[in-house]
Design an enzyme around this catalytic site. Structure first.
Site, PDB file in Angstrom:
ATOM      1  N   HIS A 254       0.772  -1.531   0.121  1.00 22.11           N
ATOM      2  CA  HIS A 254       0.655   0.085  -0.177  1.00 22.11           C
ATOM      3  C   HIS A 254       0.625   1.596  -0.159  1.00 22.11           C
ATOM      4  CE1 HIS A 254      -3.349  -2.240   1.501  1.00 22.11           C
ATOM      5  NE2 HIS A 254      -2.941  -3.101   2.408  1.00 22.11           N
TER       6      HIS A 254
HETATM    7  C1  BDR Z   1      -2.127   1.134   6.214  1.00 24.16           C
HETATM    8  O1  BDR Z   1      -2.341   0.458   7.178  1.00 24.16           O
HETATM    9  C2  BDR Z   1      -1.055  -0.152   7.874  1.00 24.16           C
HETATM   10  O2  BDR Z   1      -1.074  -1.564   7.664  1.00 24.16           O
HETATM   11  C3  BDR Z   1      -0.151  -0.384   6.361  1.00 24.16           C
HETATM   12  O3  BDR Z   1       1.245   0.226   6.347  1.00 24.16           O
HETATM   13  C4  BDR Z   1      -0.826   0.760   5.467  1.00 24.16           C
HETATM   14  O4  BDR Z   1      -0.474   2.172   5.683  1.00 24.16           O
HETATM   15  C5  BDR Z   1      -3.053  -0.157   5.193  1.00 24.16           C
HETATM   16  O5  BDR Z   1      -4.607  -0.338   5.753  1.00 24.16           O
END
Ligand code: BDR
Ligand code: CA
Length: 322
Positions: A254
């Site tokens: 992400h």
């Molecule tokens: C986001 O939440 C975190 O767990 C990850 O690093 C990312 O920024 C995804 O939902």
């Protein structure tokens, strides 16, 4: 000229990849990294951030940020999320984020100045307007905006945010983790007047990478290539078991998509000016509500609903293997 950026991170497996890719990209000059609690406690996210910088050989300053969200701690019931499935292999739980990244402990410390002080006292002095890439809960920005929004915003050109989701959520039936963790801070950022570009789960789930990509990454000669490949492979394993994507052997990264978007905005597809508001409390706690109506409220951000998978994967590999 390279774009001056500040990363705001809760490192975290995908944050680690985002940091490495940002440091390796000549289009960006990372002037500072601010940490925040989210994936793990502030001690862990700060230590993990320092470990990643050591791996890269970077002495970019790290400013330790907020250890808890603006107000959510006052209402314990808001911490309830949906029941989680877990992945157990040989009796051990495999998480998408380990407590500590599998890298040597850092000998370095974060700066003595806090992330919020950095935003308020140092960012206004930077020689040109900076870009913030925020890939964790938005608490540091929320606190800085509460103290002195003018000081913070005067020298910030734009804020890229990994967070939210319209058709996809991951932490509750209505919310993505970063926004779920601190909805009030997210609403303050939406309101602050600085242009924001949102990179939600709708985009990051389209921009997945596969084990064919990590096999290529393993061939890279940079010292971080193997770590990055292992980290992404662990994400692929957890995705396959608990949150399958459009094809098997695929995982999200992400936070790295937000870094890519700050360099190549066209990696985001279906990215338009939209009106966004944040659900606060109840079943919609942390929901990113994009006005779907034919005559929506005035746009207040850019919000992407898709991404170009090949463009992202090739960019990520070329950045990490450069
Ligand atoms: C986001 O939440 C975190 O767990 C990850 O690093 C990312 O920024 C995804 O939902
Ligand atoms: Ca993150």
């Amino acid at each position: 000229m390279a774009k001056k950026v500040i990363l705001d991170v809760d490192t975290g497996s995908d944050d680690a990849i985002a940091i490495l890719a940002a440091l390796a990209s000549p289009e960006l000059e990372v002037v500072a990294i601010c940490t925040v609690a989210g994936n793990k406690s502030i001690d862990k996210t700060t230590e993990n951030t320092l470990r990643v910088l050591d791996l890269f050989g970077s002495n970019v300053p790290v400013f330790r940020g907020c250890k808890e969200p603006l107000t959510k701690d006052l209402t314990p019931s808001r911490w309830e999320s949906s029941p989680r499935k877990t992945l157990i292999i040989d009796g051990e739980e495999i998480q998408i984020h380990d407590d500590y990244l599998s890298l040597p402990p850092s000998k370095r410390q974060a700066e003595t100045m806090s992330a919020v002080e950095f935003y308020l006292k140092e960012v206004p002095k930077i020689s040109e307007p900076v870009t913030i890439i925020a890939v964790g809960p938005l608490t540091n920005l929320g606190v800085a905006l509460t103290i002195d929004a003018e000081a913070l915003c005067q020298n910030v050109a734009e804020i890229y945010i990994m967070g939210g989701g319209v058709s996809i959520t991951n932490y509750s039936p209505s919310a993505e983790f970063n926004i779920w963790f601190d909805p009030e801070a997210a609403q303050k950022v939406v309101n602050c007047g600085v242009p924001t570009i949102w990179v939600p789960l709708d985009a990051t789930h389209e921009a997945y990478v596969t084990s064919a990509h990590t096999a290529r990454l393993r061939e890279g000669s940079n010292p971080w290539c193997e770590f990055a490949a292992n980290t992404i492979d662990q994400r692929i394993m957890v995705h396959d078991a608990l949150q399958p994507l459009a094809e098997p052997n695929a995982g999200t990264v992400h936070d790295a998509l937000a870094v890519c978007a700050a360099i190549k905005l066209d990696v985001l597809t279906n990215c338009f000016e939209r009106h966004l508001s944040i659900g606060i409390g109840g079943a919609a706690d942390g929901q990113t509500i994009v006005d779907p109506r034919v005559y929506p409220l005035e746009p207040n951000c850019k919000f992407a609903l898709g991404a170009d998978r090949n463009l992202f994967a090739e960019w990520l590999l070329s950045a990490l293997m450069r």
